[in-house]
Write an enzyme that holds these catalytic residues in place. Structure first.
Site, PDB file in Angstrom:
ATOM      1  N   LYS A 187      -4.647 -10.123  -7.112  1.00 54.05           N
ATOM      2  CA  LYS A 187      -5.802  -9.986  -6.079  1.00 54.05           C
ATOM      3  C   LYS A 187      -6.959  -9.211  -6.624  1.00 54.05           C
ATOM      4  CE  LYS A 187      -5.876  -8.216  -2.150  1.00 54.05           C
ATOM      5  NZ  LYS A 187      -5.406  -7.860  -0.942  1.00 54.05           N
ATOM      6  N   LYS A 195     -10.366  -3.424  -4.531  1.00 57.16           N
ATOM      7  CA  LYS A 195     -10.911  -2.159  -4.629  1.00 57.16           C
ATOM      8  C   LYS A 195     -10.139  -0.890  -5.328  1.00 57.16           C
ATOM      9  CE  LYS A 195     -12.470  -2.842   0.131  1.00 57.16           C
ATOM     10  NZ  LYS A 195     -13.174  -2.641   1.209  1.00 57.16           N
ATOM     11  N   LYS A 197       0.958  -1.197  -0.105  1.00 57.77           N
ATOM     12  CA  LYS A 197      -0.062   0.020   0.034  1.00 57.77           C
ATOM     13  C   LYS A 197       0.645   1.331   0.014  1.00 57.77           C
ATOM     14  CE  LYS A 197      -4.379  -1.527   1.949  1.00 57.77           C
ATOM     15  NZ  LYS A 197      -5.456  -1.098   3.115  1.00 57.77           N
TER      16      LYS A 197
HETATM   17  P1  TYM Z   1     -10.541  -5.501   3.625  1.00 51.94           P
HETATM   18  O1  TYM Z   1     -11.596  -4.653   4.002  1.00 51.94           O
HETATM   19  O2  TYM Z   1      -9.580  -5.316   2.836  1.00 51.94           O
HETATM   20  O3  TYM Z   1     -11.272  -7.019   3.257  1.00 51.94           O
HETATM   21  C1  TYM Z   1     -12.528  -7.346   4.126  1.00 51.94           C
HETATM   22  C2  TYM Z   1     -12.391  -8.926   4.018  1.00 51.94           C
HETATM   23  O4  TYM Z   1     -12.313  -9.511   2.561  1.00 51.94           O
HETATM   24  C3  TYM Z   1     -11.277 -10.312   2.389  1.00 51.94           C
HETATM   25  N1  TYM Z   1     -10.816  -9.984   1.037  1.00 51.94           N
HETATM   26  C4  TYM Z   1     -10.735 -11.255  -0.139  1.00 51.94           C
HETATM   27  N2  TYM Z   1     -10.816 -12.385   0.028  1.00 51.94           N
HETATM   28  C5  TYM Z   1     -10.739 -13.161  -0.963  1.00 51.94           C
HETATM   29  N3  TYM Z   1     -10.337 -12.500  -2.171  1.00 51.94           N
HETATM   30  C6  TYM Z   1      -9.958 -11.399  -2.181  1.00 51.94           C
HETATM   31  N4  TYM Z   1      -9.537 -10.659  -3.330  1.00 51.94           N
HETATM   32  C7  TYM Z   1     -10.419 -10.405  -1.191  1.00 51.94           C
HETATM   33  N5  TYM Z   1     -10.075  -9.064  -0.739  1.00 51.94           N
HETATM   34  C8  TYM Z   1     -10.425  -8.957   0.286  1.00 51.94           C
HETATM   35  C9  TYM Z   1     -10.299  -9.906   3.459  1.00 51.94           C
HETATM   36  O5  TYM Z   1      -9.368 -10.919   3.517  1.00 51.94           O
HETATM   37  C10 TYM Z   1     -11.040  -9.656   4.575  1.00 51.94           C
HETATM   38  O6  TYM Z   1     -11.177 -10.737   5.287  1.00 51.94           O
HETATM   39  N6  TYM Z   1      -7.408  -5.382   7.613  1.00 51.94           N
HETATM   40  C11 TYM Z   1      -8.986  -6.047   7.144  1.00 51.94           C
HETATM   41  C12 TYM Z   1      -9.947  -5.413   8.005  1.00 51.94           C
HETATM   42  C13 TYM Z   1      -9.862  -5.589   9.573  1.00 51.94           C
HETATM   43  C14 TYM Z   1      -9.938  -6.878  10.426  1.00 51.94           C
HETATM   44  C15 TYM Z   1     -10.069  -6.611  11.463  1.00 51.94           C
HETATM   45  C16 TYM Z   1     -10.366  -8.151   9.947  1.00 51.94           C
HETATM   46  C17 TYM Z   1      -9.782  -4.765  10.462  1.00 51.94           C
HETATM   47  N7  TYM Z   1      -9.796  -5.172  11.575  1.00 51.94           N
HETATM   48  C18 TYM Z   1      -9.871  -7.470  12.546  1.00 51.94           C
HETATM   49  C19 TYM Z   1     -10.292  -9.219  10.755  1.00 51.94           C
HETATM   50  C20 TYM Z   1      -9.996  -8.744  12.185  1.00 51.94           C
HETATM   51  C21 TYM Z   1      -9.139  -5.599   5.721  1.00 51.94           C
HETATM   52  O7  TYM Z   1      -8.122  -4.683   5.364  1.00 51.94           O
HETATM   53  O8  TYM Z   1     -10.049  -6.279   5.166  1.00 51.94           O
END
Ligand code: TYM
Length: 343
Positions: free
Chosen positions: A194, A197, A111
């Site tokens: 991947k 967004k 990032k």
């Molecule tokens: P975020 O918002 O990027 O994504 C949310 C969830 O979607 C999953 N994900 C994917 N799974 C499969 N293929 C993909 N291409 C893909 N893109 C996204 C992510 O693995 C995630 O589960 N850091 C986390 C948010 C967070 C969090 C937490 C998660 C903050 N605090 C505590 C668990 C526990 C994140 O950026 O998710």
């Protein structure tokens, strides 16, 4: 006792990867566990968010939770900034985690890119806040997509170091729950990247609010290769996974097949068996029909919920109160363990 926590960032454009890798898995866990599902708005602002859009984007994630089948009377749905425990515990964890640990985080490197010196400090300590999200509730299991694995390793390291430093068996060492046939959904334009967004091409991802025409158009334009569809010879010996070496040779084909498997609720083996030897054109037609039938109702329900913001806001507010009540005694105990006066 087991407790589930997971979070999704309100950065706009929730996509199929978020759904198949995470949100859909949240739904099934409700029956067996106490679950907290959080819209992590504090994480979102680690990169610039337009203040006018942050609230609507927060509602969009809440709407996706609800439209996918998360029951707010059972599970707790809330947004992070409404519960102060997250920020409070994150500070303590900033003092527990080591620079060396954070320097290894691949997501920060991705990032921040070439402009590392210009990245926010928030982006750097992002995983500490994530650990605080989970451990403020002493959650034991965290359903996520594969890309979050390293962050959860760090959460485990923080819990272990806190417990060791303070001689307290206080925080649980969390287990990631990474399951389903599409734990890493790839871009429709490039099977080695991947689905995300931040990809500039709209054609790289299917958004949860896409209508039938958009879904069809994106799948029809999805990159493929000149071959016929592969069959079960591509599986590992146990017959349950795609062989990584074989997958590397045809990433787009296996991505589309994994999406089909996940959406249809059948195994990857059954899906390979079904389409072995088919042409991409006929397979894509089937994938369009399946995607529209599964995602269409979710998108429509999200639109309906987003048109009623007061209802969604009330759910987030009630959820925040319930979450705060669980976190309060944990934070109080942390203060005592650390030695803050007044605890
Ligand atoms: P975020 O918002 O990027 O994504 C949310 C969830 O979607 C999953 N994900 C994917 N799974 C499969 N293929 C993909 N291409 C893909 N893109 C996204 C992510 O693995 C995630 O589960 N850091 C986390 C948010 C967070 C969090 C937490 C998660 C903050 N605090 C505590 C668990 C526990 C994140 O950026 O998710």
């Amino acid at each position: 006792m087991s407790r589930i926590f997971s979070g999704v960032q309100p950065t706009g454009d929730l996509h199929l990867g978020n759904y198949l890798g995470a949100i859909r898995n949240f739904v099934g866990l409700q029956d067996d566990f106490e679950c907290l599902y959080c819209v992590v708005d504090m994480h979102a602002i680690t990169v610039w968010q337009d203040p006018e859009l942050l609230a609507p984007h927060t509602r969009e994630v809440a709407a996706a939770f609800l439209a996918s089948g998360i029951d707010p009377t059972d599970s707790i749905i809330f947004n992070q900034s409404q519960v102060t425990a997250h920020a409070e515990l994150a500070w303590v964890f900033n003092c527990v985690a080591r620079m060396g640990w954070l320097n290894r985080m691949t997501q920060f490197k991705e990032k921040a890119g070439k402009h590392r010196e210009n990245a926010s400090i928030g982006l750097y300590v992002y995983p500490n806040l994530m650990a605080a999200d989970i451990l403020a509730y002493k959650a034991t299991h965290v359903p996520v997509g594969e890309d979050q694995k390293q962050h959860l390793e760090l959460t485990r390291d923080i819990a272990i170091k806190f417990n060791n430093d303070f001689g307290a068996e206080f925080f649980p060492v969390v287990e990631p729950l990474i399951f389903g046939e599409a734990t890493r959904v790839m871009s429709l334009r490039d099977g080695t990247k991947k689905m995300s967004k931040s990809d500039p091409s709209e054609y790289s991802r299917i958004n949860l609010t896409d209508g039938a025409d958009d879904i069809a158009g994106k799948i029809r334009k999805a990159k493929t290769d000149p071959g016929e569809l592969p069959g079960t010879e591509s599986l590992t010996e146990d017959g349950r996974h795609i062989d990584a070496e074989i997958e590397r040779t045809r990433p787009e084909a296996f991505n589309l097949l994994s999406i089909y498997a996940a959406l249809s609720g059948q195994t990857i083996a059954a899906t390979l068996d079904q389409f072995a030897g088919s042409q991409f054109s006929s397979f894509k037609g089937e994938l369009v029909d399946l995607s529209v039938s599964k995602l269409g109702p979710i998108g429509a329900e999200m639109q309906r919920l987003m048109a009623a913001p007061d209802h969604v806001d009330q759910i987030l507010h009630d959820g925040a109160n319930r979450a705060a009540a669980i976190a309060a005694p944990v934070i109080k105990e942390v203060h005592k363990i650390v030695g803050f006066l007044g605890a």
